[in-house]
Design a protein around this motif. Structure first.
Motif, PDB file in Angstrom:
ATOM      1  N   ILE A 195       0.577  -1.070  -0.433  1.00 25.74           N
ATOM      2  CA  ILE A 195      -0.002   0.065  -0.102  1.00 25.74           C
ATOM      3  C   ILE A 195       0.608   1.297   0.143  1.00 25.74           C
ATOM      4  O   ILE A 195       0.389   2.229  -0.444  1.00 25.74           O
ATOM      5  CB  ILE A 195      -0.882   0.087   0.643  1.00 25.74           C
ATOM      6  CG1 ILE A 195      -2.040  -0.782   1.232  1.00 25.74           C
ATOM      7  CG2 ILE A 195      -1.253   1.371   1.531  1.00 25.74           C
ATOM      8  CD1 ILE A 195      -2.959  -1.263   1.939  1.00 25.74           C
ATOM      9  N   ILE A 196       2.307   0.844   0.849  1.00 26.68           N
ATOM     10  CA  ILE A 196       2.748   2.382   0.420  1.00 26.68           C
ATOM     11  C   ILE A 196       3.449   2.391  -0.525  1.00 26.68           C
ATOM     12  O   ILE A 196       3.726   4.221  -1.168  1.00 26.68           O
ATOM     13  CB  ILE A 196       3.850   2.189   1.957  1.00 26.68           C
ATOM     14  CG1 ILE A 196       3.490   2.093   2.885  1.00 26.68           C
ATOM     15  CG2 ILE A 196       4.753   3.198   1.767  1.00 26.68           C
ATOM     16  CD1 ILE A 196       3.969   1.761   4.259  1.00 26.68           C
ATOM     17  N   VAL A 197       3.995   1.534  -1.254  1.00 25.59           N
ATOM     18  CA  VAL A 197       4.816   2.114  -2.987  1.00 25.59           C
ATOM     19  C   VAL A 197       4.233   2.674  -2.837  1.00 25.59           C
ATOM     20  O   VAL A 197       4.775   3.852  -4.048  1.00 25.59           O
ATOM     21  CB  VAL A 197       5.514   0.897  -3.013  1.00 25.59           C
ATOM     22  CG1 VAL A 197       5.662   0.308  -4.623  1.00 25.59           C
ATOM     23  CG2 VAL A 197       6.597  -0.134  -2.171  1.00 25.59           C
ATOM     24  N   PRO A 198       2.973   2.095  -3.648  1.00 24.10           N
ATOM     25  CA  PRO A 198       2.761   3.642  -5.301  1.00 24.10           C
ATOM     26  C   PRO A 198       1.817   4.342  -4.605  1.00 24.10           C
ATOM     27  O   PRO A 198       2.884   5.562  -5.512  1.00 24.10           O
ATOM     28  CB  PRO A 198       0.959   2.752  -5.675  1.00 24.10           C
ATOM     29  CG  PRO A 198       0.881   1.726  -4.452  1.00 24.10           C
ATOM     30  CD  PRO A 198       2.280   1.724  -3.629  1.00 24.10           C
ATOM     31  N   MET A 199       1.962   4.671  -3.145  1.00 19.84           N
ATOM     32  CA  MET A 199       1.921   6.297  -2.612  1.00 19.84           C
ATOM     33  C   MET A 199       3.612   6.781  -3.194  1.00 19.84           C
ATOM     34  O   MET A 199       3.379   8.101  -3.254  1.00 19.84           O
ATOM     35  CB  MET A 199       1.231   6.186  -1.570  1.00 19.84           C
ATOM     36  CG  MET A 199      -0.235   5.318  -1.046  1.00 19.84           C
ATOM     37  SD  MET A 199      -0.481   5.802   0.513  1.00 19.84           S
ATOM     38  CE  MET A 199      -2.312   4.969   0.019  1.00 19.84           C
ATOM     39  N   ILE A 200       4.502   6.510  -2.561  1.00 20.07           N
ATOM     40  CA  ILE A 200       5.340   6.541  -2.720  1.00 20.07           C
ATOM     41  C   ILE A 200       6.305   6.857  -3.990  1.00 20.07           C
ATOM     42  O   ILE A 200       7.194   8.042  -5.040  1.00 20.07           O
ATOM     43  CB  ILE A 200       6.677   5.885  -1.840  1.00 20.07           C
ATOM     44  CG1 ILE A 200       6.685   6.015  -0.356  1.00 20.07           C
ATOM     45  CG2 ILE A 200       8.128   6.493  -2.423  1.00 20.07           C
ATOM     46  CD1 ILE A 200       6.532   6.439   0.341  1.00 20.07           C
ATOM     47  N   THR A 232      -4.866   9.019  -2.155  1.00 27.72           N
ATOM     48  CA  THR A 232      -3.997   9.788  -3.141  1.00 27.72           C
ATOM     49  C   THR A 232      -3.858  10.243  -3.657  1.00 27.72           C
ATOM     50  O   THR A 232      -3.342  11.378  -3.829  1.00 27.72           O
ATOM     51  CB  THR A 232      -3.098   7.637  -3.332  1.00 27.72           C
ATOM     52  OG1 THR A 232      -3.161   7.465  -2.271  1.00 27.72           O
ATOM     53  CG2 THR A 232      -1.280   8.792  -3.296  1.00 27.72           C
ATOM     54  N   SER A 233      -4.712   9.921  -4.784  1.00 26.11           N
ATOM     55  CA  SER A 233      -4.415  11.534  -5.685  1.00 26.11           C
ATOM     56  C   SER A 233      -5.553  12.687  -5.179  1.00 26.11           C
ATOM     57  O   SER A 233      -4.605  13.454  -5.855  1.00 26.11           O
ATOM     58  CB  SER A 233      -5.540  11.090  -6.826  1.00 26.11           C
ATOM     59  OG  SER A 233      -5.875  11.526  -7.739  1.00 26.11           O
TER      60      SER A 233
END
Lengths: 501, 175
Positions: free
Chosen positions: A390-395, B158-159
């Motif tokens: 979950i963290i990876v795409p946000m980073i 996030t977006s």
């Protein structure tokens, strides 16, 4: 002495505004969270925050970056203690005793020790930062083209030699980094080199996109590869640091603080080496050697004090010589240049107050980690439960848009991706990234000063070896290289090396 | 320098040998490039200021170090059967190729090529979480519909946060 104290007080007072305090609290929290999450390093945190603070005034931007840096190095201890996974490589030494203490039901106490060690370490480092920067700055005024050339070579070679791993591979990446810095227009005649007709590349490889790629993009690929299992955590005892732990181990704290600071000053050798060296020194001097690795309070205190003292130590050469002491310090230096602050030998003449501003920022960051060390444990435990997937795409989103925000051009994203993939592949083949980065940072210094030196001496190489400071730097460099030769290593090895663990 | 986590697996002499050859070729190319570079003689510059001097020397250094690494790898058995790398776990390479492909698709294709940034980010984050977090979600007993909903929610949050922060606070013209 009193002038220094007065300047420090002046700097500290200038940061006591609601905005600055809010920035300290927010950025230290970001740093602690980044440091606590395995796979996200202090360098990545500082690089990401550099892209997010472009629009802030320089003093506030640097305040944010220093708080993130200090917070991340401290935050690494959380996952080291609770999960036996160092949140940042700097906390690897803390795993040994921190996790053992946690297994004995003393996770809270271990975190308290980490907090007190980190705070004391940063304070000791700060003291040396304030003390040594003016002295070293004055000394650096004696440096000419020849000395700066050797300093650049010295930084790359020593970084590759002392940071563990394979020195030969480190030297290769270091020299490759120095070459990368030469891509684009040369600094003297603006002649375009190795750009293959690409106009964007003619401007050179920007440091921040390269760093975000090497430490953001590449690190998240590694994090995805590791596929960590879900985190299971046990109950916590009190996290309030015990004053008696500080008093009981005061010698260890001071020794580790001094070791950490001095290792920070050595170009390119960062917090992980500082932590391991402090840990090894504490073990050698301890009356409870047998406890090390089995839950030693002294061992954990030494490692945490050492790695945090390294942070101010690594900033000393940035300010005085424009040579970073560690990778996060390299990003910090790049950020200083972006914000129009020019560190280097002239700093104590042109803007002496800036050095004390940095010390004041360190002090505020220390207060930040103390506050979060006492209050945020349960929140951080929850953060550690967030899965990597979950963290990876946000980073990645932050790496991409943060890089783009630097100059609003897609080319920087391509540079970030290229260095990310390159960094990942190099790591798979066992090549350290630290010398590569240091090479990119120091490439300009090396090139300008080599050419300048040769022009000044009309091609005579002797000043490179006969001027006193040059001779010392060159001598140490040769010694470092010779010590890597198997024949000499066997000659000087008195007994088989003993692991610190 | 505290910048990366330690190498996870030992590197075989064969892999060292292959990478060394790449460095030798790279160093040689740079050295030749530096040598053949314009020396700006028409500008009558000092001969020690020629633009190819430093890159040429650095290329030479990389080439020599690459040769040293190659020789060491050969001595360690790179050309013998035992010097070959250990076999990788089945599926490991495909998994990493998919991860890398997804990351490249976002950074190089989705962003800056016509699709609004907020939509590209939403699609990427939701798709990435849905695909790669599936195993964990299944262990938690969540249905595919719920997994998709959660992934879309993460993507939207996030977006929205990133778009608003960069557009409204940092005044960045998003790609």
């Amino acid at each position: 002495m009193f002038q220094g104290l007065f300047s420090f007080g002046h700097s500290l007072a200038s940061f006591l505004t609601p905005t600055a305090i809010a920035l300290v609290l927010a950025s230290t929290l970001v740093g602690v969270v980044i440091g606590a999450l395995p796979g996200l390093t202090a360098t990545m945190g500082v690089a990401l925050m550099t892209t997010l603070t472009l629009k802030l005034p320089s003093s506030q931007a640097l305040l944010v970056l220093i708080c993130t840096y200090v917070g991340a190095i401290y935050g690494g201890s959380r996952s080291a203690i609770l999960l036996n996974i160092p949140g940042t490589p700097a906390s690897a030494a803390s795993c040994l005793d921190g996790y053992q203490l946690a297994r004995q039901g003393m996770a809270g106490r271990a975190m308290g020790i980490a907090t007190s060690g980190s705070v004391m370490g940063t304070l000791i480092g700060m003291f040396f930062l304030a003390l040594f920067t003016p002295v070293l700055g004055e000394f650096a005024l004696k440096f000419g083209a020849y000395e700066f050339f050797w300093l650049a070579v010295f930084g790359v070679v020593v970084s590759a030699t002392l940071t563990g791993g394979d020195p030969l591979k480190g030297w290769i990446t270091g020299f490759a980094g120095l070459f990368i810095a030469t891509i684009g227009q040369d600094g003297i005649h603006a002649f375009e080199r190795f750009n293959f007709g690409n106009r964007d590349l003619a401007g050179g490889i920007s440091l921040v996109p390269a760093l975000v790629g090497a430490f953001g993009f590449a690190e998240i690929l590694v994090a995805m590869q590791e596929r960590r299992p879900p985190v299971k955590l046990s109950a916590l005892d009190s996290v309030i640091p015990k004053i008696r732990d500080v008093f009981r181990y005061w010698r260890t704290i001071i020794r580790s603080g001094v070791i950490g600071t001095f290792i920070g000053i050595v170009p390119g050798v960062g917090e992980d080496v500082a932590a391991w060296s402090s840990y090894a020194a504490a073990k050698r001097a301890s009356k409870e050697k047998e406890q090390f690795g089995k839950g030693s309070v002294e061992g954990l205190m030494a490692a945490e004090t050492g790695d945090n003292a390294c942070v101010p130590g690594a900033i000393i050469p940035v300010l005085t010589l424009q040579v970073p002491g560690s990778a996060p310090a390299a990003v910090l230096m790049a950020a200083m240049l972006i914000h129009g602050v020019k560190p280097g030998p002239m700093i104590m003449i042109e803007s002496p107050q800036f050095v004390y501003d940095i010390v004041a920022m360190m002090m505020l960051a220390t207060i930040g980690i103390l506050i979060y060390g006492l209050t945020l444990t349960r929140f951080l435990v929850q953060v550690l439960r967030v899965p990597t997937t979950i963290i990876v795409p946000m980073i990645l989103v932050l790496c991409t848009i943060g890089t783009y925000a630097l100059a609003s051009r897609l080319f920087d994203i391509w540079v970030m991706v290229a260095f990310g993939v390159l960094g990942y592949v190099l790591r798979r083949f066992g090549y350290p990234m630290a010398p590569l980065v240091l090479g990119i940072v120091l490439g300009d210094l090396l090139e300008k000063n080599l050419r300048r030196g040769l022009v000044l001496s009309d091609g005579d190489l002797s000043p490179f070896f006969t001027r006193p400071i040059s001779a010392v730097l060159c001598g140490v460099l040769v010694l470092v290289l010779l010590m890597r030769l198997p024949l000499l290593r066997r000659l000087f090895a008195r007994r088989p090396a003993q692991g610190v663990a | 320098m505290s910048i990366e986590s330690a190498p996870d697996t030992p590197v075989s002499p064969r892999a060292d040998f292959v990478s060394a050859l790449v460095w030798v070729a790279f160093g040689a190319a740079v050295a030749i490039g530096g040598w053949r570079m314009d020396r700006l003689e028409n500008l009558h510059i000092n001969k020690y200021e020629v633009p190819g001097l430093v890159p040429g020397l650095l290329g030479l250094a990389v080439m020599l170090l690459g040769i040293a690494l190659a020789l060491r790898a050969v001595r360690q058995g790179a050309l013998r059967a035992e010097g070959a790398p250990a076999p990788t776990a089945p599926g490991g390479r495909t998994y990493m190729a998919v991860v890398l492909g997804a990351m490249l698709a976002y950074a190089l294709v989705l962003v800056g090529h016509g699709i609004p940034f907020w939509l590209a980010t939403w699609l990427f984050v939701a798709g990435f979480i849905f695909w790669f977090d599936r195993g964990r979600q299944q262990e938690l007993g969540r249905s595919t519909g719920r997994q998709a909903l959660l992934a879309l929610a993460y993507g939207a949050a996030t977006s929205a946060i990133v778009t608003l922060a960069f557009q409204e606070i940092f005044y960045v013209r998003l790609p």
